[in-house]
Structures are given as structure tokens and as C-alpha cells.
Design a protein around this motif. Structure first.
Motif: not given
Length: 56
Positions: A25-32
Motif C-alpha cells: 500500500f505504501n508504494d501507492y501514496p495516492h491510495l493513502a
């Protein structure tokens, strides 16, 4: 049920990256960012509807 303005959409690239390519999940900051906005909306509604729920 209450409407929320924000949503967290996981695209196929992110899904495949997490599922098969070992990304997280941390590889996709836009998801966070999207998840935070969605959860902020849910918290706002939970607080706004607290009094009406208590009066049922």
C-alpha cells in the motif's frame, strides 16, 4: 446510510502490483490520500449523526 464525497478506487495497476508484484500500500501514496479522505468523510458523518442515533 449517508452520502460520502470521497472514494478510494484501486485501479488494476495497483491491484496487480500488490497482488502479484510484491508491492504494498505504501508504494501507492495516492491510495493513502484517497483512503484518508474517505475515512474523514465517514468520521464526519458518524459525529454528525450521533445525536439522531441516540434518540432512536
Amino acid at each position: 446510510m449517508a452520502p460520502v464525497r470521497n472514494a478510494g478506487h484501486i485501479g488494476i495497476a495497483e491491484f496487480i502490483g500488490i497482488w502479484q508484484q510484491g508491492k504494498n500500500f505504501n508504494d501507492y501514496p495516492h491510495l493513502a490520500q484517497a483512503a484518508k479522505a474517505l475515512l474523514d468523510d465517514i468520521v464526519w458523518w458518524a459525529q454528525a449523526l450521533k445525536t439522531p442515533r441516540e434518540n432512536i
